[in-house]
Design a protein around this motif. Structure first.
Motif, PDB file in Angstrom:
ATOM      1  N   THR A   1       1.070  -1.434   0.358  1.00 28.96           N
ATOM      2  CA  THR A   1       0.555   0.042   0.017  1.00 28.96           C
ATOM      3  C   THR A   1       0.575   1.407  -0.109  1.00 28.96           C
ATOM      4  O   THR A   1       0.199   2.495  -0.150  1.00 28.96           O
ATOM      5  CB  THR A   1      -0.700  -0.044   1.521  1.00 28.96           C
ATOM      6  OG1 THR A   1      -0.082  -0.183   2.636  1.00 28.96           O
ATOM      7  CG2 THR A   1      -2.092  -1.032   1.181  1.00 28.96           C
ATOM      8  N   ASP A   2       2.081   0.951   0.088  1.00 29.02           N
ATOM      9  CA  ASP A   2       3.067   2.188  -0.008  1.00 29.02           C
ATOM     10  C   ASP A   2       3.430   2.448  -1.537  1.00 29.02           C
ATOM     11  O   ASP A   2       4.174   1.248  -1.392  1.00 29.02           O
ATOM     12  CB  ASP A   2       4.009   2.280   1.372  1.00 29.02           C
ATOM     13  CG  ASP A   2       3.883   2.120   2.449  1.00 29.02           C
ATOM     14  OD1 ASP A   2       3.249   2.665   3.077  1.00 29.02           O
ATOM     15  OD2 ASP A   2       4.970   1.910   3.389  1.00 29.02           O
ATOM     16  N   THR A   3       3.909   3.766  -1.597  1.00 28.42           N
ATOM     17  CA  THR A   3       4.501   3.778  -3.274  1.00 28.42           C
ATOM     18  C   THR A   3       6.105   3.470  -2.246  1.00 28.42           C
ATOM     19  O   THR A   3       6.437   3.009  -1.540  1.00 28.42           O
ATOM     20  CB  THR A   3       4.283   5.351  -3.196  1.00 28.42           C
ATOM     21  OG1 THR A   3       5.382   5.637  -2.400  1.00 28.42           O
ATOM     22  CG2 THR A   3       3.353   6.076  -3.108  1.00 28.42           C
ATOM     23  N   PRO A   4       6.537   2.640  -3.515  1.00 22.32           N
ATOM     24  CA  PRO A   4       8.190   2.680  -3.811  1.00 22.32           C
ATOM     25  C   PRO A   4       8.741   3.726  -3.020  1.00 22.32           C
ATOM     26  O   PRO A   4       9.626   3.382  -2.351  1.00 22.32           O
ATOM     27  CB  PRO A   4       8.464   2.780  -5.359  1.00 22.32           C
ATOM     28  CG  PRO A   4       7.443   2.066  -5.957  1.00 22.32           C
ATOM     29  CD  PRO A   4       5.982   2.947  -5.480  1.00 22.32           C
ATOM     30  N   ALA A   5       9.075   5.331  -3.038  1.00 20.05           N
ATOM     31  CA  ALA A   5       9.455   5.673  -2.554  1.00 20.05           C
ATOM     32  C   ALA A   5       9.210   6.127  -1.111  1.00 20.05           C
ATOM     33  O   ALA A   5       9.576   5.460  -0.588  1.00 20.05           O
ATOM     34  CB  ALA A   5       8.827   7.278  -2.972  1.00 20.05           C
ATOM     35  N   ALA A   6       7.524   5.937  -0.634  1.00 22.02           N
ATOM     36  CA  ALA A   6       7.147   5.900   0.760  1.00 22.02           C
ATOM     37  C   ALA A   6       7.917   4.849   1.399  1.00 22.02           C
ATOM     38  O   ALA A   6       7.922   4.572   2.460  1.00 22.02           O
ATOM     39  CB  ALA A   6       5.660   6.130   0.649  1.00 22.02           C
ATOM     40  N   LEU A   7       8.110   3.380   0.649  1.00 19.37           N
ATOM     41  CA  LEU A   7       8.270   2.251   1.375  1.00 19.37           C
ATOM     42  C   LEU A   7      10.110   2.834   2.111  1.00 19.37           C
ATOM     43  O   LEU A   7      10.635   2.633   2.978  1.00 19.37           O
ATOM     44  CB  LEU A   7       7.962   0.896   0.102  1.00 19.37           C
ATOM     45  CG  LEU A   7       9.062  -0.448   0.308  1.00 19.37           C
ATOM     46  CD1 LEU A   7       8.288  -0.638   1.882  1.00 19.37           C
ATOM     47  CD2 LEU A   7       8.879  -1.015   0.047  1.00 19.37           C
ATOM     48  N   VAL A   8      10.952   2.949   1.049  1.00 19.27           N
ATOM     49  CA  VAL A   8      12.185   3.426   1.248  1.00 19.27           C
ATOM     50  C   VAL A   8      12.033   4.504   2.773  1.00 19.27           C
ATOM     51  O   VAL A   8      12.911   4.278   3.370  1.00 19.27           O
ATOM     52  CB  VAL A   8      12.680   3.697   0.216  1.00 19.27           C
ATOM     53  CG1 VAL A   8      14.388   4.281   0.396  1.00 19.27           C
ATOM     54  CG2 VAL A   8      13.336   2.687  -1.187  1.00 19.27           C
ATOM     55  N   GLU A   9      11.465   5.711   2.421  1.00 18.85           N
ATOM     56  CA  GLU A   9      11.644   6.507   3.511  1.00 18.85           C
ATOM     57  C   GLU A   9      10.959   5.298   4.732  1.00 18.85           C
ATOM     58  O   GLU A   9      11.520   6.226   5.422  1.00 18.85           O
ATOM     59  CB  GLU A   9      10.340   7.479   3.210  1.00 18.85           C
ATOM     60  CG  GLU A   9      10.920   8.515   1.643  1.00 18.85           C
ATOM     61  CD  GLU A   9      10.174   9.053   1.432  1.00 18.85           C
ATOM     62  OE1 GLU A   9       8.920   9.800   1.859  1.00 18.85           O
ATOM     63  OE2 GLU A   9      10.315  10.223   0.412  1.00 18.85           O
ATOM     64  N   ALA A  10      10.035   5.280   4.189  1.00 23.50           N
ATOM     65  CA  ALA A  10       9.365   3.992   5.848  1.00 23.50           C
ATOM     66  C   ALA A  10      10.511   2.892   6.587  1.00 23.50           C
ATOM     67  O   ALA A  10      10.852   3.440   7.724  1.00 23.50           O
ATOM     68  CB  ALA A  10       8.252   3.904   5.476  1.00 23.50           C
ATOM     69  N   ALA A  11      11.602   2.517   5.267  1.00 24.33           N
ATOM     70  CA  ALA A  11      12.603   1.715   5.646  1.00 24.33           C
ATOM     71  C   ALA A  11      13.669   2.352   6.575  1.00 24.33           C
ATOM     72  O   ALA A  11      14.269   1.867   7.639  1.00 24.33           O
ATOM     73  CB  ALA A  11      12.970   0.997   5.099  1.00 24.33           C
ATOM     74  N   SER A  12      13.831   3.601   5.929  1.00 27.12           N
ATOM     75  CA  SER A  12      14.720   4.355   6.755  1.00 27.12           C
ATOM     76  C   SER A  12      14.537   4.566   8.127  1.00 27.12           C
ATOM     77  O   SER A  12      15.071   5.104   9.198  1.00 27.12           O
ATOM     78  CB  SER A  12      15.332   5.335   5.735  1.00 27.12           C
ATOM     79  OG  SER A  12      16.160   6.386   6.513  1.00 27.12           O
ATOM     80  N   ALA A  13      13.122   5.377   8.173  1.00 26.43           N
ATOM     81  CA  ALA A  13      12.321   5.558   9.503  1.00 26.43           C
ATOM     82  C   ALA A  13      12.684   4.540  10.145  1.00 26.43           C
ATOM     83  O   ALA A  13      12.284   5.264  11.306  1.00 26.43           O
ATOM     84  CB  ALA A  13      11.400   6.779   9.230  1.00 26.43           C
ATOM     85  N   ALA A  14      11.944   3.437   9.894  1.00 26.45           N
ATOM     86  CA  ALA A  14      12.327   2.202  11.141  1.00 26.45           C
ATOM     87  C   ALA A  14      13.255   1.904  11.469  1.00 26.45           C
ATOM     88  O   ALA A  14      13.652   0.697  11.784  1.00 26.45           O
ATOM     89  CB  ALA A  14      11.279   0.869  10.276  1.00 26.45           C
ATOM     90  N   GLY A  15      14.921   2.425  11.088  1.00 27.00           N
ATOM     91  CA  GLY A  15      15.888   2.476  11.435  1.00 27.00           C
ATOM     92  C   GLY A  15      16.966   1.252  10.757  1.00 27.00           C
ATOM     93  O   GLY A  15      17.970   0.489  11.067  1.00 27.00           O
ATOM     94  N   LEU A  16      16.201   1.300   9.438  1.00 28.18           N
ATOM     95  CA  LEU A  16      16.887  -0.003   8.346  1.00 28.18           C
ATOM     96  C   LEU A  16      17.722   0.060   7.789  1.00 28.18           C
ATOM     97  O   LEU A  16      17.957   2.045   7.818  1.00 28.18           O
ATOM     98  CB  LEU A  16      15.894  -0.480   7.609  1.00 28.18           C
ATOM     99  CG  LEU A  16      15.099  -1.143   7.721  1.00 28.18           C
ATOM    100  CD1 LEU A  16      13.748  -1.833   7.019  1.00 28.18           C
ATOM    101  CD2 LEU A  16      15.512  -2.910   8.957  1.00 28.18           C
ATOM    102  N   ASP A  17      19.145  -0.427   7.770  1.00 32.36           N
ATOM    103  CA  ASP A  17      20.313  -0.034   6.658  1.00 32.36           C
ATOM    104  C   ASP A  17      19.846  -0.339   5.379  1.00 32.36           C
ATOM    105  O   ASP A  17      21.099   0.474   4.277  1.00 32.36           O
ATOM    106  CB  ASP A  17      21.127  -0.629   7.801  1.00 32.36           C
ATOM    107  CG  ASP A  17      21.655   0.461   9.485  1.00 32.36           C
ATOM    108  OD1 ASP A  17      22.119   1.162   9.350  1.00 32.36           O
ATOM    109  OD2 ASP A  17      21.903  -0.628  10.234  1.00 32.36           O
ATOM    110  N   VAL A  18      19.796  -1.453   5.360  1.00 31.40           N
ATOM    111  CA  VAL A  18      18.772  -1.961   4.206  1.00 31.40           C
ATOM    112  C   VAL A  18      18.051  -2.366   3.466  1.00 31.40           C
ATOM    113  O   VAL A  18      17.573  -3.233   4.669  1.00 31.40           O
ATOM    114  CB  VAL A  18      20.439  -2.810   4.092  1.00 31.40           C
ATOM    115  CG1 VAL A  18      20.355  -3.685   2.094  1.00 31.40           C
ATOM    116  CG2 VAL A  18      21.848  -3.024   4.064  1.00 31.40           C
ATOM    117  N   VAL A  19      17.848  -1.780   2.605  1.00 26.07           N
ATOM    118  CA  VAL A  19      15.871  -2.219   2.199  1.00 26.07           C
ATOM    119  C   VAL A  19      15.708  -3.239   1.084  1.00 26.07           C
ATOM    120  O   VAL A  19      16.775  -2.265  -0.138  1.00 26.07           O
ATOM    121  CB  VAL A  19      14.926  -1.527   2.311  1.00 26.07           C
ATOM    122  CG1 VAL A  19      15.042  -0.543   1.301  1.00 26.07           C
ATOM    123  CG2 VAL A  19      13.937  -2.379   2.453  1.00 26.07           C
TER     124      VAL A  19
END
Length: 292
Positions: free
Chosen positions: A15-33
């Motif tokens: 349900t996230d755009t690709p950009a929103a997915l990557v931004e959410a991954a960064s906000a979640a503290g991931l280093d790699v997604v």
């Protein structure tokens, strides 16, 4: 280092755009997604742009729908060249099967007295490359027929339910070969999550390893502690990679938050080494990871 190697965007059934997915991954503290939409690379460009903005490392991949000995298997393909003709052809056939399935499901739902049209599905899934059951479920939610995707699948869309329709899935062995030709690396997603424990069993996984399988997704929400322990032991016996991931779908799947399961850095390093070797053998300009 926190690494999540299995996520979905609106390019398939997230349900996230690709950009929103990557931004959410960064906000979640991931280093790699990794972005691994079903049967498509259509979200890669947008995800890459977001990764460069946010400074997160991005692995480009896809989750391919396959079948082996009559059983559906989801195959995670990491870093293949999406422009490889055989891979492009294989994905086109799978997507055609997905999209042709939807009208048949809608007809069955109308036969149950539910007023639903293709336009209802398009409204909840604009621009999606891989239309399928989750989008029909979202349309049923939007129409007020069910409360959420879970209820839609339980009442109507799961195998054995009144609106379920089977679809084309590629041969697992043939797909693994095509991914190798395209310079990619293959990992089986949630191997015991779809059909119960021990299927595929160790003997089958050994045969697949001989055919080029690189790893199995062990740490996944569909696997309990016992299954994870057993799968990790099988991976050790066969020399397979062990990955872990969220299988994130945004609001489309509960209890699959980004980073809820992760891949060990040493296993990720092995994956990248195998991808580099696969690209060299194939002679393809494989995409590589997007680094900050």
């Amino acid at each position: 280092m926190r690494i999540d190697l299995h996520t979905h965007s609106v390019a398939s059934d997230g349900t996230d755009t690709p950009a929103a997915l990557v931004e959410a991954a960064s906000a979640a503290g991931l280093d790699v997604v990794a972005i691994t939409d079903h049967d498509t690379a259509s979200g890669w460009v947008e995800a890459e742009e977001a990764a460069r903005r946010t400074g997160i490392e991005l692995v480009r991949g896809m989750e391919i729908s396959t079948r082996h000995e009559g059983v559906g298997v989801h195959l995670l393909a990491y870093l293949p060249d999406p422009g490889h003709p055989a891979l492009d052809e294989a994905l086109s056939k799978i997507l055609a099967g997905r999209n042709s399935r939807v009208p048949a499901m809608l007809e069955r739902l109308r036969g149950l007295g539910i007023a639903i049209e293709a336009s209802d599905v398009r409204r909840v899934a604009p621009g999606t490359a891989a239309t399928g059951r989750p989008h029909v479920a979202d349309a049923l939610v939007d129409l007020g027929v069910v409360a959420d995707r879970t209820e839609a699948f339980r009442r109507f869309l799961n195998p054995g339910r009144p609106a379920y329709v089977d679809r084309y899935a590629a041969s697992l062995l043939e797909t693994m070969d095509v991914v190798a030709q395209a310079g990619g690396v293959c990992v089986i997603a949630h191997p015991w999550g779809r059909h119960g424990p021990h299927e595929p069993d160790e003997a089958t996984l050994a045969e697949l390893t001989e055919a080029g399988l690189a790893g199995i997704e062990v740490d996944h929400q569909d696997h309990d502690a016992h299954d994870r322990e057993r799968l990790r032991a099988i991976a050790g016996n066969l020399g397979l990679l062990v990955t872990g991931s969220s299988d994130y779908h945004g609001m489309g799947k509960r209890d699959h938050d980004l980073g809820c399961n992760t891949t060990a850095p040493e296993e990720y390093a092995r994956l990248l080494e195998l991808a580099a070797a696969a690209a060299q053998r194939s002679g393809r300009a494989a995409p590589g990871v997007v680094r900050p």
